[in-house]
Design an enzyme around this catalytic site. Structure first.
Site, mmCIF file in Angstrom:
data_model
loop_
_atom_site.group_PDB
_atom_site.id
_atom_site.type_symbol
_atom_site.label_atom_id
_atom_site.label_comp_id
_atom_site.label_asym_id
_atom_site.label_seq_id
_atom_site.Cartn_x
_atom_site.Cartn_y
_atom_site.Cartn_z
ATOM 1 N N GLU A 159 0.495 -1.223 0.030
ATOM 2 C CA GLU A 159 0.007 -0.092 0.073
ATOM 3 C C GLU A 159 0.778 1.073 -0.058
ATOM 4 O O GLU A 159 2.055 1.034 0.264
ATOM 5 C CB GLU A 159 -0.648 -0.024 1.374
ATOM 6 C CG GLU A 159 -1.891 -1.259 1.225
ATOM 7 C CD GLU A 159 -3.047 -1.042 2.360
ATOM 8 O OE1 GLU A 159 -2.842 -0.282 3.182
ATOM 9 O OE2 GLU A 159 -3.752 -1.984 2.391
ATOM 10 N N GLU A 163 9.952 -8.490 -3.660
ATOM 11 C CA GLU A 163 9.613 -9.727 -2.935
ATOM 12 C C GLU A 163 10.520 -9.523 -1.554
ATOM 13 O O GLU A 163 10.740 -10.642 -1.079
ATOM 14 C CB GLU A 163 10.205 -11.127 -3.597
ATOM 15 C CG GLU A 163 9.661 -11.094 -5.112
ATOM 16 C CD GLU A 163 8.185 -11.431 -5.247
ATOM 17 O OE1 GLU A 163 7.604 -11.995 -4.450
ATOM 18 O OE2 GLU A 163 7.622 -11.010 -6.265
ATOM 19 N N GLY A 177 5.071 -1.461 2.456
ATOM 20 C CA GLY A 177 5.730 -2.650 1.573
ATOM 21 C C GLY A 177 6.122 -3.798 2.711
ATOM 22 O O GLY A 177 5.628 -4.869 2.684
ATOM 23 N N THR A 209 13.162 -6.611 0.666
ATOM 24 C CA THR A 209 14.243 -5.958 0.710
ATOM 25 C C THR A 209 15.501 -6.961 1.264
ATOM 26 O O THR A 209 15.073 -8.008 1.899
ATOM 27 C CB THR A 209 14.092 -4.612 1.204
ATOM 28 O OG1 THR A 209 14.032 -4.981 2.879
ATOM 29 C CG2 THR A 209 13.373 -3.513 0.757
HETATM 30 C C1 LIG Z 1 8.684 -2.051 -9.596
HETATM 31 C C2 LIG Z 1 8.122 -2.815 -8.562
HETATM 32 C C3 LIG Z 1 7.055 -3.614 -8.651
HETATM 33 C C4 LIG Z 1 6.583 -4.091 -7.237
HETATM 34 N N1 LIG Z 1 5.529 -5.135 -7.447
HETATM 35 C C5 LIG Z 1 4.908 -5.389 -6.413
HETATM 36 C C6 LIG Z 1 3.577 -6.220 -6.545
HETATM 37 O O1 LIG Z 1 3.247 -6.693 -7.549
HETATM 38 N N2 LIG Z 1 3.014 -6.451 -5.428
HETATM 39 C C7 LIG Z 1 3.223 -6.101 -4.492
HETATM 40 O O2 LIG Z 1 2.241 -6.167 -3.480
HETATM 41 N N3 LIG Z 1 4.201 -5.346 -4.153
HETATM 42 C C8 LIG Z 1 5.052 -4.732 -5.104
HETATM 43 N N4 LIG Z 1 6.206 -4.034 -4.845
HETATM 44 C C9 LIG Z 1 6.307 -3.378 -3.661
HETATM 45 C C10 LIG Z 1 7.723 -3.929 -3.000
HETATM 46 O O3 LIG Z 1 7.391 -5.336 -2.452
HETATM 47 C C11 LIG Z 1 7.930 -3.098 -1.871
HETATM 48 O O4 LIG Z 1 8.416 -1.915 -2.250
HETATM 49 C C12 LIG Z 1 8.891 -3.827 -0.876
HETATM 50 O O5 LIG Z 1 8.548 -4.768 -0.168
HETATM 51 C C13 LIG Z 1 9.527 -2.844 0.099
HETATM 52 O O6 LIG Z 1 8.617 -1.955 0.621
HETATM 53 P P1 LIG Z 1 8.709 -0.467 0.866
HETATM 54 O O7 LIG Z 1 8.932 0.220 -0.565
HETATM 55 O O8 LIG Z 1 7.459 0.201 1.525
HETATM 56 O O9 LIG Z 1 9.936 -0.158 1.474
HETATM 57 P P2 LIG Z 1 9.837 -0.012 3.191
HETATM 58 O O10 LIG Z 1 9.121 -1.177 3.617
HETATM 59 O O11 LIG Z 1 9.254 1.461 3.770
HETATM 60 O O12 LIG Z 1 11.330 -0.111 3.599
HETATM 61 C C14 LIG Z 1 12.106 1.130 3.344
HETATM 62 C C15 LIG Z 1 13.616 0.740 3.836
HETATM 63 O O13 LIG Z 1 13.727 0.412 5.201
HETATM 64 C C16 LIG Z 1 14.261 -0.779 5.410
HETATM 65 N N5 LIG Z 1 13.358 -1.594 6.425
HETATM 66 C C17 LIG Z 1 11.950 -1.811 6.644
HETATM 67 N N6 LIG Z 1 11.854 -2.511 7.884
HETATM 68 C C18 LIG Z 1 12.826 -2.723 8.224
HETATM 69 C C19 LIG Z 1 13.337 -3.360 9.358
HETATM 70 N N7 LIG Z 1 12.538 -4.062 10.216
HETATM 71 N N8 LIG Z 1 14.521 -3.546 9.781
HETATM 72 C C20 LIG Z 1 15.612 -2.955 9.102
HETATM 73 N N9 LIG Z 1 15.271 -2.223 7.794
HETATM 74 C C21 LIG Z 1 14.057 -2.188 7.523
HETATM 75 C C22 LIG Z 1 13.867 -1.554 3.965
HETATM 76 O O14 LIG Z 1 14.773 -2.641 3.946
HETATM 77 C C23 LIG Z 1 14.056 -0.341 3.251
HETATM 78 O O15 LIG Z 1 15.653 -0.453 2.979
HETATM 79 C C24 LIG Z 1 6.927 -3.590 -6.251
HETATM 80 C C25 LIG Z 1 7.824 -2.658 -6.001
HETATM 81 C C26 LIG Z 1 8.578 -2.188 -7.070
HETATM 82 C C27 LIG Z 1 9.432 -1.102 -6.884
#
Ligand SMILES: Cc1cc2nc3c(=O)[nH]c(=O)nc-3n(C[C@H](O)[C@H](O)[C@H](O)COP(=O)(O)OP(=O)(O)OC[C@H]3O[C@@H](n4cnc5c(N)ncnc54)[C@H](O)[C@@H]3O)c2cc1C
Length: 401
Positions: free
Chosen positions: A131, A379, A135, A381
């Protein structure tokens, strides 16, 4: 290029499938990939070709019209396809995850209804957990389903749907409070809904809008979208598995196989980067000899090839573990983590080998350079993979003192 990333112990059928896919990649994907990517154009002709090859049904059981192949076969095909163009592997990846979730968790009626048309590639899947506000932290999902007679009414906004526009079936994870009182653990109050829709953009079903494509730095050609639910009515029989409150587990199961798949993509992109680097290094001369004859460049090639081999071996191991019916979250997490990091490094080394030309859009490495970072995020980070790996290690090596 046959020497690297070999897989021992494949059956004749697996070898035949792989050689057909490799041939398709060399003839139909590589020659057009960069041009289509620069135009951000959906590769319809390639998708039609994949449909003809039966790739949309590769892992769907034969009784539903698929090829009933293993995760390993699937991952090796994805590796080949990503070697040609990562975006094409993205087109089949979300489809494959949704088909896998249906096969594992769907009711009989849901399997009968969706799987044969998914195997034929006539219905194509997308999955939606993320959302705008989350993520990694799936438990924080705010989109909601409320029961109303024989239907559920869904509201909320989703983000980052790969194939959001081109798909006709989206597996959407939302919070469903029905039967799950306030205070229920977040992962026990989520449900996956099977949402059918028209492909395209705008209001694709009453209450469901796909606003348009998100502009991306790379991974172009494949559409990535938002999804807005505003009073979207879904019949109760489209709850995956027929029971609410199981959605979190369904999705986690799906992304676990998805991780092997992302690892395979990393392997494919890294292989292509190596191929481009090793070719260029033998053509470009400096100081009176091909740059491949400078030891610094040979060392780079040696490091790149070692990374290609290591990532491939881990990816194959993770796929085989799942195929044998064992839990593979540790191996899938490790494979995804290693393959995506190595992919970024191999691509960067190939880029450096190209000198200034690597910065030119005329050279394929420029596209790979923009694609590799996506694998660090999708899938889960690197940090999330390391959390999964670390937790599992502490389970396996529990201190007994
Ligand atoms: C091109 C693209 C296609 C995608 N396709 C899909 C899809 O088909 N379906 C779907 O559902 N999603 C999809 N995604 C979303 C993707 O799964 C998320 O972007 C990803 O899981 C990371 O979530 P976020 O971007 O909210 O980052 P955040 O969760 O906000 O994280 C930001 C940073 O903080 C770090 N972080 C977060 N929590 C912790 C923790 N507890 N400890 C240490 N570090 C932490 C992360 O590693 C990252 O470096 C897609 C993303 C992209 C860019």
């Amino acid at each position: 290029m046959a020497r690297l990333a070999q897989t021992a112990g494949l059956t004749d059928i697996q070898q035949e499938i792989l050689s057909t896919v490799r041939d398709f990649v060399d003839k139909e994907i590589i020659p057009v990939a960069t041009e289509l990517e620069h135009r951000d154009e959906y590769p319809q002709q390639i998708v039609d070709g994949l449909k003809e090859l039966g790739l949309f049904g590769l892992m769907i059981p034969e009784e539903y019209g698929g090829l009933g192949e293993s995760l390993l076969t699937y991952a090796l095909c994805v590796e080949e396809i990503a070697r040609g163009w990562m975006s094409v592997s993205g087109i089949i990846n979300t489809h494959f995850i949704v088909a896998y979730m249906l096969k594992q968790h769907g009711t009989q009626e849901q399997k009968d209804h969706f799987l044969p048309r998914m195997a034929a590639g006539d219905i194509r899947g997308a999955f939606s957990m993320s959302e705008p506000g989350l993520g990694s932290d799936v438990s924080a999902i705010t989109s909601k389903a409320v029961k109303d007679g024989d239907e559920y009414v869904l509201n909320g906004q989703k983000m980052w749907l790969t194939n959001g526009g081109t798909s006709s079936l989206v597996a959407v994870l939302v919070r469903s409070d029905e039967g799950h009182p306030e205070g229920t653990a977040p992962h026990k109050s989520m449900t996956t809904f099977l949402v059918e829709k028209e492909p395209g953009f705008g209001e694709v079903r009453p209450g469901l809008t796909i606003p348009g494509k998100i502009e991306k730095m790379g991974y172009k050609g494949v559409d990535t979208t938002e999804l807005i639910m505003d009073g979207l009515r879904i019949p109760a029989d489209r709850v995956l598995g027929g029971v609410t409150g199981r959605g979190f587990y369904h999705m986690m199961d799906g992304v676990e196989v998805g991780r092997v798949n992302v690892a395979a993509r990393g392997c494919g992109v890294a292989q292509r980067a190596f191929e481009l680097g090793v070719q260029y290094a033998q053509q470009r001369h400096t100081f009176g000899k091909p740059i491949a004859q400078h030891q610094a460049i040979q060392f780079k090639l040696a490091e790149m090839a070692t990374k290609v081999e290591a990532a491939h071996a881990m990816m194959v191991n993770a796929a085989r573990k799942k195929d044998s019916g064992e839990r593979n979250d540790l191996e899938a997490g490790m494979a995804k983590y290693l393959a995506s990091e190595y992919c970024k490094e191999v691509v960067e080394d190939a880029f450096r080998i190209h000198g200034g030309y690597g910065f030119s859009k005329e050279y394929e490495i420029e596209r790979l350079y923009r694609e590799a970072p996506m694998l660090l995020i999708g899938e889960g980070t690197a940090e999330i993979q390391k959390m999964i790996i670390g937790r599992r290690l502490l389970e396996e090596y529990r201190f007994q003192g």
